[in-house]
Design an enzyme around this catalytic site. Structure first.
Site, short mmCIF file in Angstrom:
data_model
loop_
_atom_site.label_atom_id
_atom_site.label_comp_id
_atom_site.label_asym_id
_atom_site.label_seq_id
_atom_site.Cartn_x
_atom_site.Cartn_y
_atom_site.Cartn_z
CG ASP A 1 49.62 35.09 31.01
OD1 ASP A 1 48.95 35.06 29.97
OD2 ASP A 1 49.66 36.08 31.76
CG ASP B 1 40.65 26.68 33.40
OD1 ASP B 1 41.79 27.13 33.21
OD2 ASP B 1 39.83 27.19 34.18
P1 5GP Z 1 51.24 33.04 35.14
O1 5GP Z 1 51.63 32.98 36.59
O2 5GP Z 1 52.37 32.71 34.20
O3 5GP Z 1 50.61 34.37 34.80
O4 5GP Z 1 50.06 32.02 35.00
C1 5GP Z 1 50.23 30.81 34.37
C2 5GP Z 1 48.96 30.01 34.49
O5 5GP Z 1 47.82 30.79 34.08
C3 5GP Z 1 49.01 28.83 33.56
O6 5GP Z 1 49.62 27.72 34.16
C4 5GP Z 1 47.54 28.61 33.27
O7 5GP Z 1 46.98 27.83 34.30
C5 5GP Z 1 46.97 30.02 33.30
N1 5GP Z 1 46.92 30.57 31.92
C6 5GP Z 1 47.81 31.38 31.31
N2 5GP Z 1 47.46 31.65 30.04
C7 5GP Z 1 46.31 30.97 29.84
C8 5GP Z 1 45.43 30.84 28.69
O8 5GP Z 1 45.64 31.37 27.60
N3 5GP Z 1 44.33 30.05 28.87
C9 5GP Z 1 44.05 29.42 30.06
N4 5GP Z 1 42.94 28.68 30.11
N5 5GP Z 1 44.84 29.52 31.15
C10 5GP Z 1 45.96 30.29 31.03
#
Ligand code: 5GP
Ligand code: MG
Length: 182
Positions: free
Chosen positions: A107, A164
């Site tokens: 993300d 989740d």
């Molecule tokens: P980042 O550090 O890239 O913002 O966060 C990544 C993490 O956020 C992913 O590994 C996941 O655990 C969570 N995440 C990101 N997008 C989603 C989503 O659409 N749904 C869910 N359930 N978790 C997400």
């Protein structure tokens, strides 16, 4: 038929089990070809990567070592780096090995940027990132080299196949999207 427990007024099916499995196999074929004859270590990011990792390793035609990390990210706001804490670290010495970080979704990229830099400092022979889903529009970090992407998605919040909803629904084989994000 497993009940999703999800409210159909709020969630709609986004990716079927068959679509997900096809994407997993495609990634596994690429990685198997690229790392043939090499010492590969997969580093999975818990907990969301669990179903993907299990399917991915069995779809590979090569035999990698498997490690896991668990990170907790406390965000102050969406654009700051916040703090990332390692809750579970790897035990293996990565020096001279080919490392592939395995995530189910990227993300903002902040968690992975932290992990990438940290594992890189262990002097592996190479380090790359594979993710089943990528939300490139949501990225806030620069220069995150994501080599293998299964499916690019937009902004919607996804649930199922490891992703989740307040720690539940990780065991769904299909993936659902929140219809009306707030
Ligand atoms: P980042 O550090 O890239 O913002 O966060 C990544 C993490 O956020 C992913 O590994 C996941 O655990 C969570 N995440 C990101 N997008 C989603 C989503 O659409 N749904 C869910 N359930 N978790 C997400
Ligand atoms: Mg994850």
């Amino acid at each position: 038929m497993k009940r999703t427990g999800l409210d159909e007024r709020q969630f709609t099916k986004a990716f079927s089990k068959a679509e997900i499995q096809a994407s997993v196999q495609k990634l596994a074929d690429l990685v198997s070809a690229d790392y043939a004859g090499k010492n590969l270590v997969l580093v999975g990011v818990l907990k969301g990567v669990l179903p993907f990792m299990a399917d991915f390793v069995r779809a590979l035609s090569i035999d990698p070592e498997i490690e896991f990390v668990r990170l907790v990210h406390q965000a102050r706001d969406r654009t700051s780096m916040g703090t990332v804490t390692i809750v579970k670290d790897i035990q293996l010495d990565l020096r001279g090995k080919h490392v592939l970080i395995v995530e189910e979704i990227i993300d903002s990229g902040r968690t992975l940027k932290f992990l990438y830099e940290r594992l890189k400092s262990a002097e592996p022979a190479s380090i790359e990132i594979a993710t089943l889903f990528d939300k490139p529009r949501r990225r806030v970090v620069e220069d995150l080299p994501v080599r293998y992407v299964g499916i690019e998605v937009g902004d919607p919040f996804l649930v199922g196949y490891g992703l989740d909803l307040e720690e539940k629904c990780r065991n769904l084989s299909d993936i659902y999207a929140l219809k009306y994000p707030n």
